[in-house]
Enzyme design. Structure first.
Site, mmCIF file in Angstrom:
data_model
loop_
_atom_site.group_PDB
_atom_site.id
_atom_site.type_symbol
_atom_site.label_atom_id
_atom_site.label_comp_id
_atom_site.label_asym_id
_atom_site.label_seq_id
_atom_site.Cartn_x
_atom_site.Cartn_y
_atom_site.Cartn_z
ATOM 1 N N LYS A 143 -2.380 -0.844 5.505
ATOM 2 C CA LYS A 143 -3.365 -0.295 4.217
ATOM 3 C C LYS A 143 -4.349 -0.884 3.663
ATOM 4 C CE LYS A 143 -3.654 2.432 0.697
ATOM 5 N NZ LYS A 143 -2.410 2.878 -0.269
ATOM 6 N N LYS A 180 -6.563 -4.886 -7.488
ATOM 7 C CA LYS A 180 -5.588 -5.510 -6.932
ATOM 8 C C LYS A 180 -5.207 -5.408 -5.382
ATOM 9 C CE LYS A 180 -1.888 -3.188 -6.155
ATOM 10 N NZ LYS A 180 -1.331 -1.905 -5.303
ATOM 11 N N THR A 222 1.391 -0.528 -2.622
ATOM 12 C CA THR A 222 0.503 -1.008 -1.540
ATOM 13 C C THR A 222 0.857 -2.626 -2.207
ATOM 14 O OG1 THR A 222 -0.861 0.363 -1.351
ATOM 15 C CG2 THR A 222 -2.218 -1.457 -1.615
#
Lengths: 299, 299
Positions: free
Chosen positions: A176, A244, A101
């Site tokens: 995502k 993140k 990701t």
């Protein structure tokens, strides 16, 4: 199943997710070429016949298709675009699949740099966590050309159960991000509902059982709820990695003048937990925030 | 199935939820006694043989067990404890089941007042919405004595698929509050994820398909997501009722020094929508908040 199984596959990044995903490819008969920051993560796969390389470039030079599952966008950038990176080392005609990701913009840069060398690069981040990786039930969101998607599909099918082509390069990462945004506020809801159940004197296990069958039900309540109540904060998915992801999503939303207050709230609570030393705990550690509040109140 | 089917059952409150729930009891053979603020909501049940009463007291006097599914805690208080209310009108030995989502403290007051007249009263709020009511798949959370729970169970099983005894009087309402708290922030997540998907230029339907299979998946994404994307804000569950629930939950949490920032955020956004005239829209109308932001930004 067919001749394609002789295709050498590279796999870089053998953490909790990567090693489980790579194992499915190996079980299907693909010869694997591996690199990981620590060799320990590769041991089981090496024992079953995979080949170790000392650099990502070594993997790329030996593989028709190289898959990456690393940590941060900075790692992705270094592995793909740095000196000795995959884009420079892969053979013309090869394919690169980043399942980390990461940033949609970075995915677009990688795809463009790869195309200039006649290499297909797609972004294919996943959802479903360690459980999904182990059971080959991941949701996989793919950005790239249709040709590249079709070429990657047989491999992706070995790792996931829901594989959807979202659009051009970067679109897998955008999808995502949408996924992580749903998860961020849903985690708030799961934690707050269970914290309320405890605070109101109910048996939270009984509440969990009851509400899982109604409109509150979902993957996170079913899978994270029991861990929260058991005080099991071991990582299926690291809090620091989720942070993140939320940071990327907030940046991308801000760029579009899109205010996402639920996401911003979740990011802020998770950041405080990470600063307090919980970055390597699983994302269910958010429940600790509400337990702290509870103990401060003296209940 | 057995002789208990001859037991006369009262049902008060025949809105979207109540009329669907009552229909299952009628289909199972129970003779129904009905009251509703507007007779229109009762027509289908009356046509199938139910008996109309002009007051709640009339229903209570004719019924061994009376079920209520009304709107606000003020309605519950008036129907149960007001002059001509159920507690004063029900026969000794009768049972009262409030399935409205209401205040835990009020549920305790009703149970105490009922016990003084040798009447069993339980709180049994539900989750699952119109879909759950229609398909008899509600999650039902019950507060009351074990004796009362056992007595109510055959009826509750006709309306729900997950029926859990949570504890004494008020505990069903507390469990329902936990449920609503999970839903509040999950709705933020569903809206924000889909708003991001649109803003980043993806096909939000395709994103919805992909992420429903992973860790973001759940009842609300599956059922509310498609309505949001279709712009269908018709009510399965009224925003003004959800606001009422969130208000009760915030009050109860504050009383316990429990800070629930996700719930507070959701309540604030829903309140703004209600003030803007969306109180009788379904809870999926929260998506409008993000669409407004989008159009203001000029994207």
């Amino acid at each position: 199943m067919n001749d394609s199984k002789a295709i050498p596959i590279g796999f870089i990044g053998l953490g909790i997710m990567g090693r489980n995903m790579a194992a499915h490819l190996q079980a299907a008969g693909y010869p694997l070429h591996l690199f990981n920051r620590s060799r320990a993560g590769a041991e089981a796969l090496l024992a079953a016949g995979a080949e170790w390389h000392d650099t990502p470039a070594g993997v790329a030079a030996a593989s028709a298709i190289t898959i990456t599952m690393v940590g941060l966008p900075a790692d992705v950038e270094s592995v793909y675009l740095g000196a000795g990176g995959l884009v420079a080392s892969a053979l013309p005609g090869a394919m690169l699949i980043d399942m980390t990701t990461s940033s949609p913009v970075l995915a677009q840069r990688i795809a463009a740099a790869a195309a200039a060398r006649d290499i297909e690069a797609i972004d294919a981040p996943v959802s479903g966590g360690e459980i999904g990786a182990r059971n080959a039930k991941l949701a996989i969101m793919v950005g790239g050309t249709t040709t590249a998607f079709d070429r990657a599909l047989p491999l992706l099918r070995l790792m996931g159960s829901t594989i959807v082509h979202q659009g051009g390069a970067g679109c897998g990462q955008h999808a995502k991000m949408a996924n992580q945004i749903v998860i961020a506020s849903t985690m708030l809801g799961v934690c707050e509902g269970l914290a309320y159940a405890k605070a109101s004197g109910l048996d939270p296990q009984t509440v969990l059982q009851a509400i899982s069958g109604g409109a509150a039900g979902g993957f996170l309540l079913a899978n994270m709820g029991p861990k929260m109540l058991a005080g099991d904060f071991s990582a299926g998915f690291f809090t620091e990695h989720f942070l993140k992801d939320m940071g990327i999503a907030l940046d991308e939303a801000t760029r579009r003048d899109l205010d996402l207050p639920g996401l911003a709230l979740a990011e802020s609570l998770y950041r405080a937990l990470s600063l307090a030393g919980h970055g390597r705990d699983g994302t269910q550690v958010l429940f600790r925030h509400y337990q702290q509040a509870e103990s401060v109140s003296g209940d």
